[in-house]
Design a protein around this motif. Structure first.
Motif, PDB file in Angstrom:
ATOM      1  N   ASN A  29      53.650  -1.693 -82.390  1.00  0.00           N
ATOM      2  CA  ASN A  29      54.594  -1.974 -81.309  1.00  0.00           C
ATOM      3  C   ASN A  29      54.928  -0.771 -80.435  1.00  0.00           C
ATOM      4  OD1 ASN A  29      56.153  -3.841 -79.876  1.00  0.00           O
ATOM      5  ND2 ASN A  29      58.024  -3.229 -80.939  1.00  0.00           N
ATOM      6  N   PRO A  30      53.922  -0.027 -79.948  1.00  0.00           N
ATOM      7  CA  PRO A  30      54.221   1.037 -78.985  1.00  0.00           C
ATOM      8  C   PRO A  30      54.484   0.428 -77.609  1.00  0.00           C
ATOM      9  CG  PRO A  30      51.864   0.830 -79.230  1.00  0.00           C
ATOM     10  CD  PRO A  30      52.468  -0.163 -80.194  1.00  0.00           C
ATOM     11  N   PHE A  31      54.985   1.231 -76.694  1.00  0.00           N
ATOM     12  CA  PHE A  31      55.102   0.811 -75.305  1.00  0.00           C
ATOM     13  C   PHE A  31      53.730   0.984 -74.676  1.00  0.00           C
ATOM     14  CE2 PHE A  31      56.156   1.058 -70.819  1.00  0.00           C
ATOM     15  CZ  PHE A  31      57.160   0.101 -70.688  1.00  0.00           C
ATOM     16  N   VAL A  32      53.166  -0.093 -74.142  1.00  0.00           N
ATOM     17  CA  VAL A  32      51.789  -0.077 -73.639  1.00  0.00           C
ATOM     18  C   VAL A  32      51.786  -0.188 -72.121  1.00  0.00           C
ATOM     19  CG1 VAL A  32      49.544  -1.225 -73.676  1.00  0.00           C
ATOM     20  CG2 VAL A  32      50.932  -1.122 -75.768  1.00  0.00           C
ATOM     21  N   ILE A  33      51.141   0.787 -71.489  1.00  0.00           N
ATOM     22  CA  ILE A  33      50.946   0.773 -70.038  1.00  0.00           C
ATOM     23  C   ILE A  33      49.455   0.634 -69.763  1.00  0.00           C
ATOM     24  CG2 ILE A  33      51.268   1.998 -67.858  1.00  0.00           C
ATOM     25  CD1 ILE A  33      53.494   3.593 -69.138  1.00  0.00           C
ATOM     26  N   ALA A  34      49.090  -0.351 -68.956  1.00  0.00           N
ATOM     27  CA  ALA A  34      47.685  -0.532 -68.579  1.00  0.00           C
ATOM     28  C   ALA A  34      47.460   0.035 -67.188  1.00  0.00           C
ATOM     29  CB  ALA A  34      47.312  -2.003 -68.615  1.00  0.00           C
ATOM     30  N   ALA A  35      46.395   0.807 -67.045  1.00  0.00           N
ATOM     31  CA  ALA A  35      46.014   1.356 -65.746  1.00  0.00           C
ATOM     32  C   ALA A  35      44.999   0.421 -65.100  1.00  0.00           C
ATOM     33  CB  ALA A  35      45.430   2.752 -65.900  1.00  0.00           C
ATOM     34  N   ASP A  36      45.440  -0.322 -64.106  1.00  0.00           N
ATOM     35  CA  ASP A  36      44.579  -1.234 -63.357  1.00  0.00           C
ATOM     36  C   ASP A  36      43.816  -2.160 -64.306  1.00  0.00           C
ATOM     37  OD1 ASP A  36      42.137  -2.010 -61.511  1.00  0.00           O
ATOM     38  OD2 ASP A  36      43.676  -1.220 -60.186  1.00  0.00           O
ATOM     39  N   SER A  37      42.478  -2.113 -64.281  1.00  0.00           N
ATOM     40  CA  SER A  37      41.687  -3.029 -65.115  1.00  0.00           C
ATOM     41  C   SER A  37      41.823  -2.739 -66.603  1.00  0.00           C
ATOM     42  CB  SER A  37      40.209  -2.958 -64.712  1.00  0.00           C
ATOM     43  OG  SER A  37      39.701  -1.647 -64.882  1.00  0.00           O
ATOM     44  N   GLY A  38      42.582  -1.734 -66.962  1.00  0.00           N
ATOM     45  CA  GLY A  38      42.860  -1.495 -68.375  1.00  0.00           C
ATOM     46  C   GLY A  38      43.556  -2.665 -69.032  1.00  0.00           C
ATOM     47  N   TYR A  39      44.225  -3.501 -68.223  1.00  0.00           N
ATOM     48  CA  TYR A  39      44.882  -4.665 -68.813  1.00  0.00           C
ATOM     49  C   TYR A  39      43.865  -5.625 -69.428  1.00  0.00           C
ATOM     50  CZ  TYR A  39      43.714  -7.949 -64.997  1.00  0.00           C
ATOM     51  OH  TYR A  39      43.059  -8.757 -64.115  1.00  0.00           O
ATOM     52  N   THR A  78      44.852   9.113 -59.365  1.00  0.00           N
ATOM     53  CA  THR A  78      44.192   7.943 -59.928  1.00  0.00           C
ATOM     54  C   THR A  78      45.233   7.019 -60.551  1.00  0.00           C
ATOM     55  OG1 THR A  78      43.896   8.949 -62.104  1.00  0.00           O
ATOM     56  CG2 THR A  78      42.157   9.345 -60.468  1.00  0.00           C
ATOM     57  N   ASP A  79      44.824   5.802 -60.846  1.00  0.00           N
ATOM     58  CA  ASP A  79      45.735   4.851 -61.491  1.00  0.00           C
ATOM     59  C   ASP A  79      46.211   5.389 -62.836  1.00  0.00           C
ATOM     60  OD1 ASP A  79      45.474   2.983 -59.417  1.00  0.00           O
ATOM     61  OD2 ASP A  79      43.683   2.115 -60.314  1.00  0.00           O
ATOM     62  N   THR A  80      45.296   6.004 -63.584  1.00  0.00           N
ATOM     63  CA  THR A  80      45.674   6.548 -64.892  1.00  0.00           C
ATOM     64  C   THR A  80      46.703   7.660 -64.745  1.00  0.00           C
ATOM     65  OG1 THR A  80      43.528   5.982 -65.860  1.00  0.00           O
ATOM     66  CG2 THR A  80      44.809   7.671 -66.978  1.00  0.00           C
ATOM     67  N   PHE A  81      46.509   8.538 -63.753  1.00  0.00           N
ATOM     68  CA  PHE A  81      47.461   9.633 -63.546  1.00  0.00           C
ATOM     69  C   PHE A  81      48.838   9.084 -63.156  1.00  0.00           C
ATOM     70  CE2 PHE A  81      46.797  14.385 -62.517  1.00  0.00           C
ATOM     71  CZ  PHE A  81      48.002  14.699 -63.130  1.00  0.00           C
ATOM     72  N   TYR A  82      48.853   8.023 -62.351  1.00  0.00           N
ATOM     73  CA  TYR A  82      50.126   7.380 -62.020  1.00  0.00           C
ATOM     74  C   TYR A  82      50.806   6.852 -63.271  1.00  0.00           C
ATOM     75  CZ  TYR A  82      50.551   7.307 -56.908  1.00  0.00           C
ATOM     76  OH  TYR A  82      50.768   7.662 -55.597  1.00  0.00           O
ATOM     77  N   CYS A  83      50.021   6.277 -64.180  1.00  0.00           N
ATOM     78  CA  CYS A  83      50.583   5.765 -65.434  1.00  0.00           C
ATOM     79  C   CYS A  83      51.196   6.893 -66.253  1.00  0.00           C
ATOM     80  CB  CYS A  83      49.500   5.061 -66.249  1.00  0.00           C
ATOM     81  SG  CYS A  83      48.945   3.496 -65.554  1.00  0.00           S
ATOM     82  N   VAL A  84      50.504   8.022 -66.318  1.00  0.00           N
ATOM     83  CA  VAL A  84      51.012   9.168 -67.065  1.00  0.00           C
ATOM     84  C   VAL A  84      52.318   9.663 -66.447  1.00  0.00           C
ATOM     85  CG1 VAL A  84      50.569  11.580 -67.672  1.00  0.00           C
ATOM     86  CG2 VAL A  84      48.763   9.878 -67.955  1.00  0.00           C
ATOM     87  N   LYS A  85      52.332   9.790 -65.133  1.00  0.00           N
ATOM     88  CA  LYS A  85      53.551  10.261 -64.471  1.00  0.00           C
ATOM     89  C   LYS A  85      54.710   9.294 -64.687  1.00  0.00           C
ATOM     90  CE  LYS A  85      51.546  13.161 -60.829  1.00  0.00           C
ATOM     91  NZ  LYS A  85      51.413  13.387 -59.375  1.00  0.00           N
ATOM     92  N   GLU A  86      54.422   7.999 -64.679  1.00  0.00           N
ATOM     93  CA  GLU A  86      55.476   7.011 -64.890  1.00  0.00           C
ATOM     94  C   GLU A  86      55.987   7.065 -66.330  1.00  0.00           C
ATOM     95  OE1 GLU A  86      58.186   3.949 -63.977  1.00  0.00           O
ATOM     96  OE2 GLU A  86      57.033   5.344 -62.726  1.00  0.00           O
TER      97      GLU A  86
END
Length: 210
Positions: A29-39, A78-86
Motif C-alpha cells: 500500500n505505497p502511494f503510487v504515482i504513474a508517469a503518463d503511460s506508466g498507468y 519529462t513526465d517522470t521528472f514532474y512526478c518526482v517533483k510532485e
C-alpha cells in the motif's frame, strides 16, 4: 497521510516484461504515482495509481477514478521528472522509480538526473528494475547481495574525495575518483554487506544482475 509521510512509488512508461516484479514492488500500500503511460504498467500489475501525471502524448488519457494532472506536451521536464517533483512537493522522503530503465538512453539519463534532484532536497530515491538498482550517495550506504549480485561505483560529481569500499572483493581506502574513472565497475560481495562511503562529492552506485 497526516504528518507521517509513507513511501512513494513512481511508475514510468518503459516497457517492463516482469510484471510480477512490479506487482511485488507495488505491494504494501505505497502511494503510487504513474508517469503518463506508466498507468498501463500499473494496471497490468493490478494496481490503480493514486495519482497520474502526464501529457498523454504516448497514451490515451485514462478514464480512471483517480487524481489526474494533465501536463502540456511542450514543457521543460519529462513526465517522470514532474512526478518526482510532485512527490517531493507532497512531502515524500522515500521514492522508488520503477519502469524507468528502457531502450532510450536519453530517457534513462534524464531519469537518473531525478536522483540528483532528490539528493538536493534530502529525499531518498532509487531507480529499480529486476536487474538494476541505481542510487546516488553523498555520505555512506550499506548494500548486500539479497537482490543484486554485483555493484559498481562511479563519481557522479567531477571529483569524489575520500571514497572507501568495505566488505567487497575490490576494496578502496580513502581514495579520490574522477568522473571518468572506471575501476569501480562489477564489484561483488564477500559474504557480508558492503559499505560504501565518500567524504566529499557524489557517488553513483549501480547494483546489477546479469
Amino acid at each position: 497521510m497526516g504528518n507521517e509521510k509513507i513511501g512513494c512509488k513512481i511508475v514510468s512508461g518503459a516497457p517492463d516484461g516482469n510484471i510480477d516484479y512490479l506487482r511485488i514492488k507495488l505491494s504494501g500500500n505505497p502511494f503510487v504515482i504513474a508517469a503518463d503511460s506508466g498507468y498501463v504498467n500499473c494496471l497490468k500489475a493490478g494496481v490503480i495509481p493514486d495519482l497520474i501525471i502526464g501529457d498523454f502524448d504516448s497514451s490515451e488519457m485514462p478514464s480512471l477514478k483517480t487524481e489526474i494532472i494533465k501536463l502540456p506536451v511542450e514543457k521543460d521536464d519529462t513526465d517522470t521528472f514532474y512526478c518526482v517533483k510532485e512527490a517531493v512537493r507532497r512531502g515524500f522522503v522515500d521514492i522508488e522509480i520503477l519502469c524507468a530503465i528502457g531502450d532510450r538512453a536519453d530517457h534513462n539519463y534524464s531519469n537518473m538526473l531525478c536522483l540528483e534532484y532528490c539528493r538536493q532536497n534530502k529525499v531518498k530515491c532509487a531507480i529499480s528494475n529486476k536487474k538494476n538498482k541505481i542510487m546516488l550517495v553523498d555520505d555512506c550506504i550499506c548494500i548486500d547481495d539479497s537482490e543484486y549480485k554485483y555493484f559498481s561505483v562511479f563519481s557522479f560529481s567531477r571529483h569524489a574525495y575520500g571514497v572507501s569500499i568495505e566488505g567487497a572483493y575490490y576494496k578502496a581506502d580513502n581514495i579520490d575518483m574522477n568522473y571518468y574513472d572506471n575501476f569501480g565497475q562489477s564489484n561483488h560481495f564477500c559474504g557480508a554487506p558492503a559499505k560504501i562511503s565518500v567524504k566529499k562529492g557524489n557517488l553513483l552506485v549501480i547494483q546489477s544482475n546479469d
